[in-house]
Design an enzyme around this catalytic site. Structure first.
Site, PDB file in Angstrom:
ATOM      1  N   SER A   6       0.860  -1.189   0.000  1.00  0.00           N
ATOM      2  CA  SER A   6       0.000   0.000   0.000  1.00  0.00           C
ATOM      3  C   SER A   6       0.893   1.234   0.000  1.00  0.00           C
ATOM      4  O   SER A   6       1.777   1.345  -0.838  1.00  0.00           O
ATOM      5  CB  SER A   6      -0.939  -0.039   1.209  1.00  0.00           C
ATOM      6  OG  SER A   6      -1.818   1.065   1.199  1.00  0.00           O
ATOM      7  N   HIS A  33      -3.429  -1.000  -2.948  1.00  0.00           N
ATOM      8  CA  HIS A  33      -4.580  -0.117  -2.735  1.00  0.00           C
ATOM      9  C   HIS A  33      -4.544   0.970  -3.801  1.00  0.00           C
ATOM     10  O   HIS A  33      -3.584   1.742  -3.872  1.00  0.00           O
ATOM     11  CB  HIS A  33      -4.519   0.526  -1.346  1.00  0.00           C
ATOM     12  CG  HIS A  33      -4.674  -0.449  -0.237  1.00  0.00           C
ATOM     13  ND1 HIS A  33      -4.453  -0.126   1.077  1.00  0.00           N
ATOM     14  CD2 HIS A  33      -5.024  -1.757  -0.234  1.00  0.00           C
ATOM     15  CE1 HIS A  33      -4.673  -1.188   1.847  1.00  0.00           C
ATOM     16  NE2 HIS A  33      -5.009  -2.198   1.059  1.00  0.00           N
ATOM     17  N   ASP A 125      -4.389  -4.307   6.345  1.00  0.00           N
ATOM     18  CA  ASP A 125      -4.761  -5.199   5.248  1.00  0.00           C
ATOM     19  C   ASP A 125      -3.628  -6.193   5.002  1.00  0.00           C
ATOM     20  O   ASP A 125      -2.455  -5.829   4.969  1.00  0.00           O
ATOM     21  CB  ASP A 125      -5.037  -4.375   3.990  1.00  0.00           C
ATOM     22  CG  ASP A 125      -5.776  -5.173   2.924  1.00  0.00           C
ATOM     23  OD1 ASP A 125      -6.264  -6.274   3.226  1.00  0.00           O
ATOM     24  OD2 ASP A 125      -5.879  -4.667   1.780  1.00  0.00           O
TER      25      ASP A 125
END
Length: 264
Positions: A6, A33, A125
């Site tokens: 990310s 992301h 995540d």
């Protein structure tokens, strides 16, 4: 190999694929992301650093070795029956953890052959995906915060590390060499599957069952023999044991390894 990244992840991915060199045996899937309304140029960026082919994942495609697949913007990516599935999302779609979703599908589809890697990122995540891979006997890695090239945003790898289920906390530059070593050593343990019913394995299995029972209070002798052997072999790879007998010796002298046994 599923790789989640990310914030700060582009630099980490560039370093990873720059260190990878050529690898014809391994297929990589990169999940990041991304703003669903913006076109992603990640494939083009990484292609300048990678010595393997870089593609955008497409539905129905079966991943092949020597290739890195990028999750397209505006989609959630899964692996089912060896092929990619894409689910379209929009700005209105709630944050659904695209890394967790892919790694969990990878765990279901590839079981103990799955590898999950969590790189730089600003949330948690990937943590649930790491748990799913370990539950099925796979291998897990996370970018180390105390190593050279520590992540710009350590929350995501640190969340994965906090589970205690990460096999290797490494710099991104050292991850490819470890992956290649694991692939090379796997062949020496795959013969266990061929001899899963051999009587000569009985003594080794009794030792393993007793060690686990004495440390955990649980009796794992009811496990399917094939599954148990495959998971012991996977842990042997992680600790760099060269045989099942050598791994059992390591198990005798390491309560930490007993607690991390894939049978537990």
């Amino acid at each position: 190999m599923g790789i989640g990244a990310s914030a700060g992840g582009i630099e980490a991915l560039q370093a990873f694929f720059g260190a990878l060199g050529t690898s014809r045996q391994l297929a990589f899937v990169v999940v990041t992301h991304m703003n669903p309304d913006h076109e992603s140029h990640l494939a083009e960026v990484l292609a300048r650093h990678a010595k393997i082919e870089v593609k955008v994942a497409e539905p129905g495609v079966r991943p092949e070795g020597g290739t890195a697949y990028m999750m397209p913007a505006g989609s959630l990516l899964r692996l089912r029956d060896g092929a990619f599935e894409l689910e379209e999302i929009s700005r209105e779609t709630p944050n659904s953890g695209p890394i967790d979703i892919f790694l969990s599908s990878l765990a279901r589809d590839c079981k103990d052959r799955a590898v999950g890697i969590v790189l730089s990122g600003g949330n948690s995540d990937g943590t649930l995906g790491i748990k799913a891979i370990k539950e099925r006997g796979g291998i897990t890695m996370a970018q180390a915060s105390d190593a050279a090239g520590a992540p710009d945003h350590p929350d995501m790898p640190n969340s994965a590390l906090a589970t205690g289920l990460v096999d290797f906390a490494l710099s991104v530059e050292s991850m490819p060499a470890t992956l290649k070593r694991l692939v090379e050593s796997r062949a020496s343990f795959e013969s266990l599957e061929e001899y899963q019913d051999a009587d000569e394995l009985d003594d080794d299995l009794r030792v393993a069952f007793e060690l686990l029972r004495s440390h955990t209070g649980h009796d794992f002798s009811g496990y399917k023999r094939r599954t148990f052997l495959r998971r012991l072999a996977r842990r042997a790879q992680v600790v760099e044991a060269k045989s099942l007998e050598e791994y059992l010796g390591h198990l005798r002298h390491s309560s930490k390894e007993v607690s991390r046994s894939p049978a537990v």
